[in-house]
Design a protein around this motif. Structure first.
Motif, PDB file in Angstrom:
ATOM      1  N   ARG A 235       0.693   1.050   6.493  1.00 11.74           N
ATOM      2  CA  ARG A 235       1.834   1.337   5.858  1.00 11.74           C
ATOM      3  C   ARG A 235       2.540   2.913   5.834  1.00 11.74           C
ATOM      4  NH1 ARG A 235       0.140  -1.605   0.722  1.00 11.74           N
ATOM      5  NH2 ARG A 235       0.647  -3.906   1.280  1.00 11.74           N
TER       6      ARG A 235
ATOM      7  N   ARG B 254       3.723 -16.139   4.029  1.00 11.21           N
ATOM      8  CA  ARG B 254       2.939 -15.029   4.301  1.00 11.21           C
ATOM      9  C   ARG B 254       2.032 -15.116   5.434  1.00 11.21           C
ATOM     10  NH1 ARG B 254       1.873 -13.913  -2.080  1.00 11.21           N
ATOM     11  NH2 ARG B 254       3.649 -14.939  -2.721  1.00 11.21           N
TER      12      ARG B 254
ATOM     13  N   VAL C  86       4.723  11.076  -3.551  1.00 15.27           N
ATOM     14  CA  VAL C  86       3.612  10.081  -3.141  1.00 15.27           C
ATOM     15  C   VAL C  86       4.037   8.771  -3.761  1.00 15.27           C
ATOM     16  CG1 VAL C  86       1.362   9.297  -3.725  1.00 15.27           C
ATOM     17  CG2 VAL C  86       1.707  11.818  -3.313  1.00 15.27           C
ATOM     18  N   SER C  87       4.058   7.910  -3.203  1.00 18.23           N
ATOM     19  CA  SER C  87       4.340   6.597  -3.705  1.00 18.23           C
ATOM     20  C   SER C  87       3.402   5.296  -3.571  1.00 18.23           C
ATOM     21  CB  SER C  87       5.703   6.122  -3.608  1.00 18.23           C
ATOM     22  OG  SER C  87       6.061   6.189  -2.185  1.00 18.23           O
ATOM     23  N   ARG C  88       2.321   5.741  -2.897  1.00 18.12           N
ATOM     24  CA  ARG C  88       1.370   4.915  -2.595  1.00 18.12           C
ATOM     25  C   ARG C  88      -0.326   5.637  -2.721  1.00 18.12           C
ATOM     26  NH1 ARG C  88       4.547   4.411   2.079  1.00 18.12           N
ATOM     27  NH2 ARG C  88       5.660   2.682   1.573  1.00 18.12           N
ATOM     28  N   PRO C  89      -1.244   4.746  -3.017  1.00 15.44           N
ATOM     29  CA  PRO C  89      -2.313   5.504  -3.383  1.00 15.44           C
ATOM     30  C   PRO C  89      -2.995   6.072  -2.076  1.00 15.44           C
ATOM     31  CG  PRO C  89      -2.545   3.318  -3.909  1.00 15.44           C
ATOM     32  CD  PRO C  89      -1.174   3.405  -3.654  1.00 15.44           C
ATOM     33  N   GLU C  90      -2.524   5.314  -0.961  1.00 17.80           N
ATOM     34  CA  GLU C  90      -3.233   5.848   0.256  1.00 17.80           C
ATOM     35  C   GLU C  90      -2.632   7.399   0.706  1.00 17.80           C
ATOM     36  OE1 GLU C  90      -1.449   2.745   0.265  1.00 17.80           O
ATOM     37  OE2 GLU C  90      -3.318   1.892  -0.132  1.00 17.80           O
TER      38      GLU C  90
ATOM     39  N   PRO D  91       7.851  -9.278   6.338  1.00 17.77           N
ATOM     40  CA  PRO D  91       7.310  -8.967   5.089  1.00 17.77           C
ATOM     41  C   PRO D  91       6.290  -9.967   4.673  1.00 17.77           C
ATOM     42  CG  PRO D  91       9.436 -10.255   4.947  1.00 17.77           C
ATOM     43  CD  PRO D  91       9.094  -9.912   6.401  1.00 17.77           C
ATOM     44  N   ARG D  92       5.438  -9.349   3.632  1.00 16.64           N
ATOM     45  CA  ARG D  92       4.303 -10.149   3.220  1.00 16.64           C
ATOM     46  C   ARG D  92       3.138 -10.222   4.371  1.00 16.64           C
ATOM     47  NH1 ARG D  92       5.499 -13.088  -1.703  1.00 16.64           N
ATOM     48  NH2 ARG D  92       7.791 -12.637  -2.333  1.00 16.64           N
TER      49      ARG D  92
ATOM     50  N   PRO E 243      -3.099  -1.371   3.697  1.00 16.21           N
ATOM     51  CA  PRO E 243      -2.489  -0.412   3.464  1.00 16.21           C
ATOM     52  C   PRO E 243      -2.451   0.836   4.205  1.00 16.21           C
ATOM     53  CG  PRO E 243      -4.626  -0.942   2.308  1.00 16.21           C
ATOM     54  CD  PRO E 243      -4.254  -2.112   3.144  1.00 16.21           C
TER      55      PRO E 243
ATOM     56  N   ARG F 295       3.930   5.925   7.349  1.00 13.00           N
ATOM     57  CA  ARG F 295       5.448   5.953   7.811  1.00 13.00           C
ATOM     58  C   ARG F 295       5.271   5.935   9.399  1.00 13.00           C
ATOM     59  NH1 ARG F 295       9.917   6.425   4.506  1.00 13.00           N
ATOM     60  NH2 ARG F 295       9.420   4.530   3.764  1.00 13.00           N
TER      61      ARG F 295
END
Lengths: 292, 298
Positions: free
Chosen positions: A258, A209, A67-71, A239-240, A255, A260
């Motif tokens: 994001r 942005r 896991v590398s994101r809270p979602e 990005p951004r 989020p 995959r």
């Protein structure tokens, strides 16, 4: 494969745990988590550092690697729960030894088959690779991915020139307007401290942005799936970006997009955005955005 | 080399001794970070104790904490090393007036003129056998370029200063990276680290933290405040208060020495909990202070 040897010794059942961990990793991958071989190897290496009987420790070990994101946490929790629930409960050791290392071990151990044979059968199907269900899902995802390839190209073309502004960082360059004192002095050292040439510096352009806001109210229903794909592609290749959808209310879906796999993102959005195909209240939504 | 913690329980115990309450999951991840010698990447809402953890860990291990605060535009001059130009120039001038010879300028590119920044400092300490902890705070604020540079440092643990040579850490320092998720960190960084998401504490955990950190508070009041905080976090504020805010608030209440908490006291101390005008306005408009005061009294 020293780690495998040690972890197997730890377990008293050769190969079995490692293989199951691989199945576990594959299921996570299906659900759209960023599983790579490197991460899996690291997780397996970590296996001998923890007490396997302790669920919480096993959970930590795997989640910290996958896991590398809270979602992604809820997705991980669900898969973890489903996959290991029948496994970690202590079963007689003899039962575990009966496992044939060369066949793919089923999810449930032979000792635990009593409650319902049907259930075990289902579980078996779930991990057997060529199950139709999974294939269909995969095709669907693949199709979407292919489409978004085209979309991606368009998006890149659209945004390339849109958003360059001057950043705060400096870069040395002959075209620059401002004197780069530090670089000038430095170069002067080469000539014994005499300032012979002035070095210049300039601002480096940087990407702007973006904020994408999308109307997903009822009247836009027929387009919203396409728009979602657009937003997904946009966010992926630029990005951004911050992405919002609004109808009667406004929700930030940055989020969620994001994930995959695009269908994982769809599923998440379906779950989190309640006001899909509602009415439109553009004014109040924009006001809310401004407030934020 | 002997690793600092022998078991997961030992991690929990050591942290508890430093008054940091952590759950078993976090303790496991910390233990793994030491055993596998990987950096620890902590994410979570503001005020849940990410930075605090790094401080506490280095305290517990009696290591020096080297902190690198990230910000937009952070570059290698401020993160790794810089030459002290002024000193170098003065040295040259001095040499000039004394008619002395500086052969190849080697004299002015030695350690005397080197300003060490956090990353170089950490690597040098480890190279000389002194363990340190390196805290890279709020990495999401730094630019992507810096992230890429950091990646190199974190995989090799070595830094090259062209004029002096390459420094390599003999042992790996404990690296703690924190991020507030103002932007997504690059996958390559995440891959190298052990990830942990610190969420808001549960009621029990928050109670434990409050009573550990502020032991003077009456237990009953602590419990009430904690359950109120849990409710507040359920509400839709722009910036929900973290555990740091709870602790601030409890300390403020103790300092004011109010034996009973009425709406007025709450309103006076709301600044501890909410840091945005919008949130304060909402508290005022909806008379939340009054209902919260009631909840605390009952």
């Amino acid at each position: 494969m020293t780690h495998r040897g040690t972890s197997a010794a730890h377990l008293g059942r050769p190969g079995d745990f490692v293989l199951n961990s691989l199945h576990f990793a594959r299921q996570l991958k299906e659900k759209g988590l960023p599983v790579t071989l490197g991460r899996t190897l690291d997780a397996l290496r970590g296996l001998r550092l923890i007490r396997l009987e302790d669920r919480e420790e096993a959970h930590s070990l795997f989640s910290t690697h996958y896991v590398s994101r809270p979602e992604e946490l809820p997705v991980f929790d669900a898969v973890f729960e489903e996959f290991w629930s029948s496994k970690i409960r202590p079963a007689p050791l003899e039962a575990k030894r009966q496992m044939q290392p060369e066949t793919i071990p089923p999810l449930t151990l032979p000792g635990e088959m009593e409650p319902s044979a049907d259930h075990t059968e289902n579980e078996r199907q779930k991990i057997s690779y060529s199950s139709q269900d999974i294939m269909r899902k995969k095709d669907f995802a693949a199709m979407l991915e292919a489409e978004s390839q085209d979309a991606a190209q368009l998006i890149m073309a659209l945004t390339r020139d849109l958003g360059l502004r001057l950043g705060r960082r400096w870069r040395a360059g002959a075209k620059g307007k401002q004197v780069d004192l530090r670089s000038s002095i430095r170069s002067s050292l080469r000539h014994g401290g005499e300032l012979l040439a002035l070095r210049k510096k300039r601002r480096q352009p940087r990407k702007t942005r973006f904020v994408v806001m999308c109307d997903v109210s009822g009247s836009m229903d027929s387009y919203s799936r396409f728009l979602l794909q657009f937003m997904y592609g946009f966010q992926r290749h630029v990005p951004r970006v911050e992405t919002f959808v609004f109808s009667t209310r406004m929700t930030r879906i940055t989020p969620l997009l994001r994930m995959r796999k695009i269908d994982a993102a769809y599923a998440l959005i379906e779950e989190k955005v309640f006001h899909w195909s509602g009415g439109t209240r553009i004014g109040s939504c924009l006001a809310e955005y401004n407030r934020r | 080399m002997k690793k600092p913690f022998q078991s997961i329980d030992e991690v929990s115990r050591a942290l508890k001794k430093e008054k940091y309450i952590c759950d078993r999951k976090l303790a496991t991840v910390i233990y793994l970070a030491f055993q596998m010698e990987k950096p620890l990447l902590l994410e979570g809402e503001a005020g849940v104790g990410k930075t605090e953890l790094a401080k506490v860990l280095s305290n517990a291990l009696d290591r020096r904490l080297i902190r690198l605060q990230c910000y937009e535009g952070l570059d290698t001059h401020t993160a790794v090393y810089e030459w002290n130009y002024t000193k170098q120039i003065l040295r040259i001038k001095l040499a000039e007036s004394n008619q002395e010879c500086l052969d190849n300028f080697r004299n002015i590119f030695d350690e005397e003129y080197l300003i060490q920044r956090p990353l170089l400092e950490a690597i040098r300490s480890e190279a000389h056998g002194k363990h340190v902890s390196l805290l890279i705070d709020e990495l999401d604020r730094a630019d992507e370029e810096f992230e890429a540079f950091l990646l190199e440092v974190l995989s090799e643990y070595q830094i090259t200063v062209p004029e002096i040579g390459t420094l390599k850490a003999k042992t790996k320092p404990l690296v703690v990276i924190t991020s507030n998720r103002t932007r997504e960190l690059h996958d390559a960084i995440k891959r190298r680290c052990l990830y942990h998401w610190i969420s808001y504490p549960s009621l029990e955990k928050e109670y434990e933290i409050v009573t550990t950190k502020v032991p003077q508070i009456a237990e009953e009041l602590a419990m009430k405040i904690c359950s109120l905080m849990q409710q507040v976090r359920q509400m839709d504020f722009y910036k929900r208060p973290g555990i740091a805010e709870t602790l601030d608030w409890v300390s403020a209440l103790l300092l004011l020495n109010r034996s009973h908490l009425d709406a007025e006291t709450l309103e006076e101390t709301m600044g501890c909990l909410f840091k945005y005008q919008e949130d304060m306005e909402r508290v005022q408009n909806e008379d939340l202070a009054v209902s919260w005061a009631e909840a605390l009294r009952s």
